[in-house]
Enzyme design. Structure first.
Site, PDB file in Angstrom:
ATOM      1  N   ARG A  12       8.369 -34.305   7.884  1.00 27.04           N
ATOM      2  CA  ARG A  12       7.254 -34.143   8.821  1.00 27.04           C
ATOM      3  C   ARG A  12       6.522 -32.829   8.607  1.00 27.04           C
ATOM      4  NH1 ARG A  12      11.717 -32.391  11.757  1.00 27.04           N
ATOM      5  NH2 ARG A  12      11.363 -30.590  13.117  1.00 27.04           N
ATOM      6  N   HIS A  13       7.225 -31.845   8.030  1.00 34.41           N
ATOM      7  CA  HIS A  13       6.598 -30.542   7.785  1.00 34.41           C
ATOM      8  C   HIS A  13       5.582 -30.619   6.650  1.00 34.41           C
ATOM      9  CE1 HIS A  13       9.518 -29.004  10.554  1.00 34.41           C
ATOM     10  NE2 HIS A  13      10.509 -29.449   9.792  1.00 34.41           N
TER      11      HIS A  13
ATOM     12  N   ARG B  11       6.634   0.076   8.662  1.00 32.61           N
ATOM     13  CA  ARG B  11       6.736   0.948   9.829  1.00 32.61           C
ATOM     14  C   ARG B  11       7.257   0.196  11.047  1.00 32.61           C
ATOM     15  NH1 ARG B  11       0.903   3.693   8.576  1.00 32.61           N
ATOM     16  NH2 ARG B  11       1.623   5.138   6.957  1.00 32.61           N
TER      17      ARG B  11
ATOM     18  N   ASP C 176       0.856  -1.176   0.000  1.00 29.09           N
ATOM     19  CA  ASP C 176       0.000   0.000   0.000  1.00 29.09           C
ATOM     20  C   ASP C 176       0.896   1.232   0.000  1.00 29.09           C
ATOM     21  OD1 ASP C 176       0.933   0.263   2.607  1.00 29.09           O
ATOM     22  OD2 ASP C 176      -1.040   0.116   3.547  1.00 29.09           O
ATOM     23  N   HIS C 177       0.301   2.395   0.209  1.00 29.98           N
ATOM     24  CA  HIS C 177       1.044   3.658   0.177  1.00 29.98           C
ATOM     25  C   HIS C 177       2.109   3.771   1.266  1.00 29.98           C
ATOM     26  CE1 HIS C 177      -2.306   4.098   2.967  1.00 29.98           C
ATOM     27  NE2 HIS C 177      -1.548   4.974   3.622  1.00 29.98           N
TER      28      HIS C 177
ATOM     29  N   THR D 258       2.208  -2.300   9.015  1.00 29.33           N
ATOM     30  CA  THR D 258       2.606  -3.331   9.977  1.00 29.33           C
ATOM     31  C   THR D 258       2.894  -4.675   9.327  1.00 29.33           C
ATOM     32  OG1 THR D 258       0.345  -4.099  10.368  1.00 29.33           O
ATOM     33  CG2 THR D 258       1.169  -2.301  11.793  1.00 29.33           C
ATOM     34  N   GLY D 259       2.444  -4.861   8.108  1.00 33.22           N
ATOM     35  CA  GLY D 259       2.558  -6.149   7.438  1.00 33.22           C
ATOM     36  C   GLY D 259       1.404  -7.081   7.762  1.00 33.22           C
ATOM     37  N   GLN D 260       0.638  -6.741   8.775  1.00 28.90           N
ATOM     38  CA  GLN D 260      -0.433  -7.629   9.237  1.00 28.90           C
ATOM     39  C   GLN D 260      -1.645  -7.631   8.296  1.00 28.90           C
ATOM     40  OE1 GLN D 260      -0.046  -9.729  11.644  1.00 28.90           O
ATOM     41  NE2 GLN D 260       1.743  -8.913  12.675  1.00 28.90           N
ATOM     42  N   GLY D 261      -2.169  -6.459   8.000  1.00 26.00           N
ATOM     43  CA  GLY D 261      -3.386  -6.389   7.188  1.00 26.00           C
ATOM     44  C   GLY D 261      -3.218  -6.962   5.801  1.00 26.00           C
TER      45      GLY D 261
ATOM     46  N   ARG E 172       2.136 -31.330   7.900  1.00 30.40           N
ATOM     47  CA  ARG E 172       1.523 -30.164   8.540  1.00 30.40           C
ATOM     48  C   ARG E 172       1.048 -29.147   7.503  1.00 30.40           C
ATOM     49  NH1 ARG E 172       6.472 -30.416  12.715  1.00 30.40           N
ATOM     50  NH2 ARG E 172       5.689 -32.172  13.923  1.00 30.40           N
TER      51      ARG E 172
ATOM     52  N   HIS F 120       9.749 -24.672   7.179  1.00 27.38           N
ATOM     53  CA  HIS F 120       8.778 -25.506   7.893  1.00 27.38           C
ATOM     54  C   HIS F 120       7.353 -25.358   7.402  1.00 27.38           C
ATOM     55  CE1 HIS F 120      11.367 -26.281  11.727  1.00 27.38           C
ATOM     56  NE2 HIS F 120      12.022 -26.541  10.600  1.00 27.38           N
TER      57      HIS F 120
ATOM     58  N   CYS G 288       2.885  -3.437   4.060  1.00 34.18           N
ATOM     59  CA  CYS G 288       2.031  -2.326   4.475  1.00 34.18           C
ATOM     60  C   CYS G 288       2.662  -1.763   5.734  1.00 34.18           C
ATOM     61  CB  CYS G 288       0.570  -2.754   4.666  1.00 34.18           C
ATOM     62  SG  CYS G 288       0.233  -3.886   6.029  1.00 34.18           S
TER      63      CYS G 288
END
Length: 149
Positions: free
Chosen positions: A136-137, A113, A12-13, A71-74, A140, A102, A69
């Site tokens: 094993r990964h 930010r 994003d911006h 925080t990178g979260q959204g 999962r 993994h 973005c």
């Protein structure tokens, strides 16, 4: 990683400058870079940019993707809504390596930010240099993929 080494980036911006720096860095490492992100600082909506990059990866047009973005979260949440995408937000190189080794992550999210340019470059290098360990990964990851059914 893969022989073709194709990557898509978007943001994003809030992350234009960092995304462009990462794109140059990644291209210098021999990757074919597709940049879908905005170039002007006007406010834009991270879900559409996360989705666009994720659809690029899910369609096979890129092997992996990086989204950014504030925080990178959204943007990570938006990318993960696209079937076949496993995107993790990372603020350190260890986590970036581990989501590849993994979790077979095909996308990385970074908060512009949250981390500075130097750390972001380390995170990207760790992600791109790592390979899925399987074993094993794999079981999962199959369990994660089954949640989309």
């Amino acid at each position: 990683m893969t022989a073709s080494k194709r990557i898509v980036l978007s943001s994003d911006h809030a992350a234009i400058a960092l995304r462009q720096t990462l794109a140059e860095h990644i291209a210098a490492k021999g990757w074919e870079v597709t940049d879908l992100g905005p170039t002007s600082p006007e406010s834009t909506h991270y879900p559409k940019h996360g989705e666009a990059a994720a659809r690029h990866v899910a369609a096979g047009d890129s092997d992996v993707g990086i989204v950014l973005c504030g925080t990178g979260q959204g943007i990570m949440m938006a990318a993960n809504k696209v079937k076949g995408i496993r995107c993790g937000v990372c603020a350190d190189a260890f986590s970036a390596r581990m989501i590849r080794e993994h979790n077979n992550a095909n996308m990385l999210s970074i908060g512009a930010r949250v981390v500075g340019e130097g750390l972001a470059l380390e995170i990207v290098d760790a992600f791109l240099d790592a390979e899925f360990e399987g074993g094993r990964h794999a079981t999962r990851v199959e369990m994660i993929d089954a949640l989309e059914a």
